[in-house]
Scaffold this motif. Structure first.
Motif, mmCIF file in Angstrom:
data_model
loop_
_atom_site.group_PDB
_atom_site.id
_atom_site.type_symbol
_atom_site.label_atom_id
_atom_site.label_comp_id
_atom_site.label_asym_id
_atom_site.label_seq_id
_atom_site.Cartn_x
_atom_site.Cartn_y
_atom_site.Cartn_z
ATOM 1 N N LEU A 133 0.832 -1.194 0.000
ATOM 2 C CA LEU A 133 0.000 0.000 0.000
ATOM 3 C C LEU A 133 0.871 1.251 0.000
ATOM 4 O O LEU A 133 1.891 1.320 0.702
ATOM 5 C CB LEU A 133 -0.919 0.016 1.216
ATOM 6 C CG LEU A 133 -1.881 -1.168 1.365
ATOM 7 C CD1 LEU A 133 -2.765 -0.957 2.597
ATOM 8 C CD2 LEU A 133 -2.730 -1.357 0.114
ATOM 9 N N SER A 134 0.441 2.249 -0.747
ATOM 10 C CA SER A 134 1.190 3.504 -0.800
ATOM 11 C C SER A 134 1.325 4.131 0.576
ATOM 12 O O SER A 134 2.376 4.678 0.936
ATOM 13 C CB SER A 134 0.507 4.488 -1.759
ATOM 14 O OG SER A 134 0.415 3.945 -3.057
ATOM 15 N N MET A 135 0.264 4.055 1.374
ATOM 16 C CA MET A 135 0.293 4.678 2.703
ATOM 17 C C MET A 135 1.287 3.992 3.640
ATOM 18 O O MET A 135 1.668 4.568 4.660
ATOM 19 C CB MET A 135 -1.105 4.672 3.326
ATOM 20 C CG MET A 135 -1.646 3.280 3.601
ATOM 21 S SD MET A 135 -3.250 3.327 4.456
ATOM 22 C CE MET A 135 -4.275 4.173 3.268
ATOM 23 N N ASN A 136 1.710 2.771 3.289
ATOM 24 C CA ASN A 136 2.649 2.031 4.137
ATOM 25 C C ASN A 136 4.078 2.059 3.603
ATOM 26 O O ASN A 136 4.939 1.319 4.089
ATOM 27 C CB ASN A 136 2.198 0.572 4.274
ATOM 28 C CG ASN A 136 0.897 0.436 5.036
ATOM 29 O OD1 ASN A 136 0.549 1.307 5.834
ATOM 30 N ND2 ASN A 136 0.173 -0.640 4.794
ATOM 31 N N SER A 137 4.344 2.891 2.620
ATOM 32 C CA SER A 137 5.699 2.970 2.082
ATOM 33 C C SER A 137 6.702 3.337 3.170
ATOM 34 O O SER A 137 6.394 4.105 4.088
ATOM 35 C CB SER A 137 5.762 4.021 0.966
ATOM 36 O OG SER A 137 7.112 4.257 0.587
ATOM 37 N N LEU A 170 13.488 8.668 -4.906
ATOM 38 C CA LEU A 170 12.372 7.736 -5.008
ATOM 39 C C LEU A 170 12.140 7.008 -3.688
ATOM 40 O O LEU A 170 12.997 6.985 -2.805
ATOM 41 C CB LEU A 170 12.648 6.715 -6.113
ATOM 42 C CG LEU A 170 12.954 7.274 -7.506
ATOM 43 C CD1 LEU A 170 13.195 6.133 -8.488
ATOM 44 C CD2 LEU A 170 11.833 8.185 -8.003
ATOM 45 N N THR A 171 10.991 6.370 -3.578
ATOM 46 C CA THR A 171 10.674 5.603 -2.372
ATOM 47 C C THR A 171 11.550 4.360 -2.270
ATOM 48 O O THR A 171 12.093 3.861 -3.263
ATOM 49 C CB THR A 171 9.207 5.164 -2.389
ATOM 50 O OG1 THR A 171 8.954 4.413 -3.577
ATOM 51 C CG2 THR A 171 8.270 6.353 -2.313
ATOM 52 N N MET A 207 11.826 -7.177 -2.161
ATOM 53 C CA MET A 207 11.093 -7.326 -0.902
ATOM 54 C C MET A 207 9.581 -7.238 -1.090
ATOM 55 O O MET A 207 8.824 -7.635 -0.201
ATOM 56 C CB MET A 207 11.544 -6.266 0.099
ATOM 57 C CG MET A 207 11.241 -4.840 -0.285
ATOM 58 S SD MET A 207 11.354 -3.700 1.113
ATOM 59 C CE MET A 207 9.908 -4.186 2.057
ATOM 60 N N THR A 208 9.104 -6.728 -2.236
ATOM 61 C CA THR A 208 7.664 -6.599 -2.466
ATOM 62 C C THR A 208 7.210 -7.576 -3.549
ATOM 63 O O THR A 208 7.995 -7.972 -4.415
ATOM 64 C CB THR A 208 7.301 -5.170 -2.914
ATOM 65 O OG1 THR A 208 7.895 -4.915 -4.201
ATOM 66 C CG2 THR A 208 7.806 -4.134 -1.917
#
Length: 334
Positions: free
Chosen positions: A21-25, A152-153, A170-171
């Motif tokens: 999820l983007s919010m959990n980056s 970048l993230t 990892m993803t």
């Protein structure tokens, strides 16, 4: 509620429990104010898309050096096909499509001119070695924007670095891109080899085609469907044993008949020599490096910066510099 927050909530409600999820980056190395409209991975995708290194992919070799034809793949079209495969799989598995696409767009930014021939040449001559996945990460972290990087993230940078088959992102989105990359290059390199008259679809052994089909289009369809069906409901991206074995058997067939084919690869020795000659020339003439690289001379080894410059070149630019430095020019006597 901002549009970005609404989109993040949509991810939370609709994505797989295994999606990123983007919010959990895990965020960026340099903290930034979030965008009002775009979640973080979409923002990363856009940064890569508008980067200079992405635009240069259009003039970098995929497999066939300087092919005579308009329809052979380049590193750019390869990247777009990887992204398309990755989005298809991510959407079907309810994973984060923006993250998968961002990783796909960035995975080959560090590739050299002349494809893997250029990579081999730099790896052989540079004392620090050279691997294109590591250079792709260096490009987005350090070299883009005249040495400022794209910031970048973590998840996108991890996927870019670990897109090689022997590495593990990892993803799940990173794992999707890792497989999508292999599927894309086997598919389009076969297509280009058929177009070039190097082989025919019927040359593929029957032990492979009985599993994945008899045409290039059927192979791609089989691989993608198998990944989706086998990975569904699992916290991993996997293929069935039978199709996975067929994929790697086809990859081996491609190495034996295309990637090491003397007709397809007849110019690679020249390309490797050109890259190594340019490397040595810039080692002796560092004043010719771009200004942003010269500013880094005090903090970075010269060998590393020369690699940075040469790996950023397109095929056409590298050839032009070689002509400028080493090919005698004609002159007229008045």
């Amino acid at each position: 509620m901002k549009i970005r927050e609404s989109l993040e909530n949509r991810e939370r409600l609709n994505y797989s429990p295994y999606a990123t999820l983007s919010m959990n980056s895990r965020g960026r190395e340099k903290e930034e104010e979030p965008c009002d409209i775009r979640p973080c991975f979409q923002r990363d995708r856009d940064r890569i898309l508008y980067s200079k290194s992405f635009r240069r992919l259009k003039d970098k070799t995929q497999v066939f050096l300087t092919p005579d034809g308009d329809h052979y793949r380049t590193r750019m079209t390869h990247t777009l096909e990887v992204a398309q495969n990755a989005r298809t799989i991510a959407r079907a598995l309810k994973l984060n499509e923006d993250l998968a696409e961002a990783i796909a767009f960035g995975h080959d930014l560090g590739h050299t001119p002349f494809g893997h021939a250029g990579e081999r040449a730099l790896n052989a001559i540079c004392p620090y070695g050279f691997r294109h996945n590591e250079q792709s990460l260096r490009t987005v972290e350090f070299l883009e924007k005249d040495g400022r990087g794209l910031n970048l993230t973590f998840e996108v940078r991890d996927g870019i670095l670990n897109h090689e088959i022997e590495l593990t992102p990892m993803t799940l989105e990173g794992k999707v891109v890792r497989l999508s990359d292999k599927i894309a290059y086997i598919h389009h390199d076969m297509d280009d080899a058929i177009r070039g008259g190097i082989l025919k679809e019927s040359d593929v052994p029957g032990s492979i085609t009985k599993v994945i089909g008899h045409t290039n289009g059927e192979w791609l369809d089989t691989f993608i469907h198998d990944i989706v069906e086998t990975s569904s409901g699992h916290n991993d991206i996997i293929m069935s044993e039978e199709v996975n074995d067929a994929l790697f058997a086809l990859r081996k067939f491609m190495f034996e008949n295309v990637y090491t084919n003397p007709v397809a690869k007849s110019q690679e020795g020249k390309a490797e020599n050109l890259v190594q000659i340019l490397y040595q020339y810039y080692m002796d003439h560092e004043n010719l490096l771009p200004e942003y690289l010269k500013r880094l001379m005090d903090s970075q080894p010269k060998e590393r910066l020369v690699c940075d410059f040469i790996s950023s070149m397109t095929d056409r630019f590298a050839i032009a510099r070689f002509h400028e430095y080493f090919v005698p020019k004609s002159w007229d006597v008045l």
